[in-house]
Design a protein around this motif. Sequence first.
Motif, PDB file in Angstrom:
ATOM      1  N   THR A  81       0.814  -1.217   0.000  1.00 21.58           N
ATOM      2  CA  THR A  81       0.000   0.000   0.000  1.00 21.58           C
ATOM      3  C   THR A  81       0.849   1.268   0.000  1.00 21.58           C
ATOM      4  N   GLY A 238      -4.674  -5.123   0.439  1.00 18.39           N
ATOM      5  CA  GLY A 238      -4.749  -3.752  -0.055  1.00 18.39           C
ATOM      6  C   GLY A 238      -3.958  -3.438  -1.300  1.00 18.39           C
ATOM      7  N   GLY A 242      -3.016   0.561  -3.401  1.00 17.03           N
ATOM      8  CA  GLY A 242      -1.709   1.204  -3.429  1.00 17.03           C
ATOM      9  C   GLY A 242      -1.567   2.132  -4.621  1.00 17.03           C
TER      10      GLY A 242
END
Length: 332
Positions: A81, A238, A242
């Motif tokens: 991320t 995630g 990013g």
Amino acid sequence: MGSGRTHPPEPGKGVVVSVVGPTAAGKSDLAVDLALSLRPAEIVNTDSMQLYRGMDIGTAKLPAGERRGVPHHLLDIWDVTEPADVARYQRLARGLVDGMLAAGTTPVLVGGSGLYVRAVLDELEFPGTDPAVRARLEGELAERGPAALHARLAECDPAAAQAILPGNGRRIVRALEVIELTGRPFTATLPRHESRYPAVQIGLEVPRPELDERIARRVDLMWRAGLVEEVRELARHGLAEGRTAPRALGYAQVLRFLAGECDEEAAREETVRATRRFARRQESWFRRDPRVHWLRYDDPGLLDRALELVAGAAEPGAGGIGGTAERSPMDA
């Protein structure tokens, strides 16, 4: 890859070795061979995507079992991320290189991210950033698209616009940000080829038809090794949110497949095409640096030839190999 009969420089000579070239050229294996021949020597990663934890298969990160006991640094240091930060990388890498040189250990840099290589080796400082300016430009990018911003860049800095691809929104935003903050063209902030350390850069040369085939074979092996599952797992942590990691080759295409935007075969084929395009850009970047010494990737005496270059750079008064001062657009 050679007998190793060439006498390497004595430890403590203060030479930094860098192995560069396009993806799938065999840089990692040569770097380990060099480190074993030049011991004490340790490897410093200069691949921007191998900095990310969990991005192993798609970045061809050398597995721990294949590093042959050679210490590797700056792998797996960022979460997927986190945005890329070459200035932060520079501080970490130079700290490692300075420490190795002080201890009489040879640093061996390896990776195909041209800007990261130069961030370590060259007298290169990065202009600051302004969150408000960056946010405004990124908002314009999202609203108007990269073509409109690229046209604006072409008006205020034609050389930068020529060096940056029209679709590379992140680089366009950065160039416009630097221009706004410094009041100077983005190209005015670009470095000359002035080495910070005595260094030798070894480029691996692969004929284009062979490189294209090696890339296709590598992508096929990545798929068999579980790239789709790797991306699916990273997506749970995630990856798609990013700023940098989800744009990585292979990861971007698999994310599109997982989102239902294409089928798996189309994702695989686009990964091959995109990687081949990227390899051409890498080669173009490194070819512009007159200090790179190119060696055939399949030369039976590759290791010996590379060691001869290192030994030459380590001779008293050599001060490293190369040093021509020319401009080079930072478009990698």
